[in-house]
Design a protein around this motif. Structure first.
Motif, PDB file in Angstrom:
ATOM      1  N   UNK A  24      17.551  36.032  53.293  1.00  0.00           N
ATOM      2  CA  UNK A  24      17.923  34.587  53.360  1.00  0.00           C
ATOM      3  C   UNK A  24      17.965  34.162  54.917  1.00  0.00           C
ATOM      4  N   UNK A  25      18.323  35.112  55.729  1.00  0.00           N
ATOM      5  CA  UNK A  25      18.546  34.581  57.091  1.00  0.00           C
ATOM      6  C   UNK A  25      17.129  34.440  57.895  1.00  0.00           C
ATOM      7  N   UNK A  26      16.190  35.228  57.387  1.00  0.00           N
ATOM      8  CA  UNK A  26      14.835  35.176  57.968  1.00  0.00           C
ATOM      9  C   UNK A  26      14.067  33.961  57.470  1.00  0.00           C
ATOM     10  N   UNK A  27      14.303  33.694  56.203  1.00  0.00           N
ATOM     11  CA  UNK A  27      13.867  32.186  55.657  1.00  0.00           C
ATOM     12  C   UNK A  27      14.369  30.998  56.447  1.00  0.00           C
ATOM     13  N   UNK A  28      15.804  30.915  56.589  1.00  0.00           N
ATOM     14  CA  UNK A  28      16.467  30.078  57.494  1.00  0.00           C
ATOM     15  C   UNK A  28      15.857  29.747  58.836  1.00  0.00           C
ATOM     16  N   UNK A  29      15.970  31.134  59.448  1.00  0.00           N
ATOM     17  CA  UNK A  29      15.481  31.078  60.998  1.00  0.00           C
ATOM     18  C   UNK A  29      14.166  30.330  60.969  1.00  0.00           C
ATOM     19  N   UNK A  30      13.224  30.803  60.011  1.00  0.00           N
ATOM     20  CA  UNK A  30      11.930  30.271  60.113  1.00  0.00           C
ATOM     21  C   UNK A  30      11.751  28.846  59.938  1.00  0.00           C
ATOM     22  N   UNK A  31      12.485  28.252  58.944  1.00  0.00           N
ATOM     23  CA  UNK A  31      12.713  26.907  58.695  1.00  0.00           C
ATOM     24  C   UNK A  31      13.177  26.101  60.145  1.00  0.00           C
ATOM     25  N   UNK A  32      14.407  26.787  60.689  1.00  0.00           N
ATOM     26  CA  UNK A  32      14.868  26.087  61.643  1.00  0.00           C
ATOM     27  C   UNK A  32      13.821  26.126  62.880  1.00  0.00           C
ATOM     28  N   UNK A  33      13.267  27.048  63.227  1.00  0.00           N
ATOM     29  CA  UNK A  33      12.159  27.143  64.300  1.00  0.00           C
ATOM     30  C   UNK A  33      10.980  26.173  64.073  1.00  0.00           C
ATOM     31  N   UNK A  34      10.534  25.749  62.926  1.00  0.00           N
ATOM     32  CA  UNK A  34       9.623  24.887  62.425  1.00  0.00           C
ATOM     33  C   UNK A  34      10.141  23.427  62.503  1.00  0.00           C
ATOM     34  N   UNK A  35      11.343  23.303  62.137  1.00  0.00           N
ATOM     35  CA  UNK A  35      12.045  21.827  62.018  1.00  0.00           C
ATOM     36  C   UNK A  35      12.578  21.430  63.221  1.00  0.00           C
ATOM     37  N   UNK A  36      13.014  22.311  64.101  1.00  0.00           N
ATOM     38  CA  UNK A  36      13.643  22.169  65.342  1.00  0.00           C
ATOM     39  C   UNK A  36      15.207  21.745  64.935  1.00  0.00           C
ATOM     40  N   UNK A  38      18.628  23.030  61.942  1.00  0.00           N
ATOM     41  CA  UNK A  38      18.889  23.803  60.800  1.00  0.00           C
ATOM     42  C   UNK A  38      18.321  23.160  59.746  1.00  0.00           C
ATOM     43  N   UNK A  39      17.696  23.918  58.603  1.00  0.00           N
ATOM     44  CA  UNK A  39      17.156  23.640  57.482  1.00  0.00           C
ATOM     45  C   UNK A  39      18.373  22.979  56.324  1.00  0.00           C
ATOM     46  N   UNK A  40      17.850  21.952  55.634  1.00  0.00           N
ATOM     47  CA  UNK A  40      18.822  21.387  54.511  1.00  0.00           C
ATOM     48  C   UNK A  40      18.081  21.728  53.251  1.00  0.00           C
ATOM     49  N   UNK A  41      19.077  21.971  52.306  1.00  0.00           N
ATOM     50  CA  UNK A  41      18.540  22.078  51.207  1.00  0.00           C
ATOM     51  C   UNK A  41      17.245  21.538  50.572  1.00  0.00           C
ATOM     52  N   UNK A  42      17.403  20.147  50.966  1.00  0.00           N
ATOM     53  CA  UNK A  42      16.196  19.476  50.366  1.00  0.00           C
ATOM     54  C   UNK A  42      14.771  19.918  51.221  1.00  0.00           C
ATOM     55  N   UNK A  43      14.825  20.497  52.347  1.00  0.00           N
ATOM     56  CA  UNK A  43      13.642  20.880  53.253  1.00  0.00           C
ATOM     57  C   UNK A  43      13.220  22.168  52.426  1.00  0.00           C
ATOM     58  N   UNK A  44      14.040  22.880  51.952  1.00  0.00           N
ATOM     59  CA  UNK A  44      13.447  24.415  51.172  1.00  0.00           C
ATOM     60  C   UNK A  44      13.085  23.950  50.041  1.00  0.00           C
ATOM     61  N   UNK A  45      13.917  23.121  49.169  1.00  0.00           N
ATOM     62  CA  UNK A  45      13.364  22.686  47.809  1.00  0.00           C
ATOM     63  C   UNK A  45      11.761  22.046  47.887  1.00  0.00           C
ATOM     64  N   UNK A  46      11.682  21.113  48.819  1.00  0.00           N
ATOM     65  CA  UNK A  46      10.462  20.314  48.809  1.00  0.00           C
ATOM     66  C   UNK A  46       9.453  21.579  49.209  1.00  0.00           C
ATOM     67  N   UNK A  70      22.464  27.503  48.341  1.00  0.00           N
ATOM     68  CA  UNK A  70      22.841  26.571  49.203  1.00  0.00           C
ATOM     69  C   UNK A  70      23.729  25.642  48.694  1.00  0.00           C
ATOM     70  N   UNK A  71      24.825  25.406  49.528  1.00  0.00           N
ATOM     71  CA  UNK A  71      25.450  24.005  49.017  1.00  0.00           C
ATOM     72  C   UNK A  71      24.479  22.764  49.054  1.00  0.00           C
ATOM     73  N   UNK A  72      24.595  22.098  48.069  1.00  0.00           N
ATOM     74  CA  UNK A  72      23.748  20.889  47.889  1.00  0.00           C
ATOM     75  C   UNK A  72      22.464  21.295  46.932  1.00  0.00           C
ATOM     76  N   UNK A  73      22.444  22.329  46.779  1.00  0.00           N
ATOM     77  CA  UNK A  73      21.082  22.632  45.809  1.00  0.00           C
ATOM     78  C   UNK A  73      21.341  21.931  44.340  1.00  0.00           C
ATOM     79  N   UNK A  74      20.340  21.638  43.826  1.00  0.00           N
ATOM     80  CA  UNK A  74      20.295  20.963  42.381  1.00  0.00           C
ATOM     81  C   UNK A  74      20.113  21.660  41.479  1.00  0.00           C
ATOM     82  N   UNK A  75      20.164  21.155  40.070  1.00  0.00           N
ATOM     83  CA  UNK A  75      19.659  22.006  38.919  1.00  0.00           C
ATOM     84  C   UNK A  75      18.271  21.975  38.956  1.00  0.00           C
TER      85      UNK A  75
END
Length: 141
Positions: A24-36, A38-46, A70-75
């Motif tokens: 989980x941490x690696x995925x979030x770190x990767x998204x954060x590096x790419x998005x400049x 912290x990733x939001x749930x929607x970024x990962x869902x999209x 994640x908090x904010x994750x939808x069904x």
């Protein structure tokens, strides 16, 4: 549609042969590096949805496994994770996800739950019958 550079970079990250499953941490770190940011749930869902639409089910699964925690994750994210499992031949895992969806109020998955339950039980019965048949054949010899 997602930025094609983000998809390409995500593919490179997830396809690294030495790391078939990222934490989980690696995925979030990767998204954060790419998005400049912290990733939001929607970024990962999209991103997961884009992978799914491309037929990259294992990549979508990896993102969605993180997304549903994640908090904010939808069904719909959990629902899509169930379909990823189905497309990867993991019926029992798909069934668990669809049951969670139904329990949380996504009632459109009831039919999938029933169909998968019947399919999985039929498969178990067949495997049990084959095992019994082999045992009887072995005992007769």
């Amino acid at each position: 549609m997602l930025d094609q550079r983000l998809i390409a970079a995500t593919l490179r990250l997830i396809l690294r042969p030495s790391r078939p499953n990222l934490t989980r941490e690696e995925v979030f770190n990767w998204f954060q590096a790419r998005l400049n940011r912290p990733p939001e749930a929607y970024d990962i869902y999209k991103t997961a949805k884009e992978f799914y639409q491309l037929g990259a089910f294992s990549r979508a699964q990896l993102c969605l496994q993180q997304y549903v925690t994640l908090p904010g994750a939808t069904l719909p994210g959990r629902h899509l994770l169930g379909y990823c499992y189905l497309n990867l031949g993991e019926s029992e895992r798909a069934l668990r996800e669809f049951k969670k969806c139904v329990k949380e109020g996504y009632h459109d998955d009831w039919q999938l739950v029933v169909e998968l339950t019947i399919e999985i039980e039929a498969k178990r019965r067949l495997e049990s019958d084959m095992t019994s048949s082999r045992l009887m054949t072995t005992d007769a010899v």
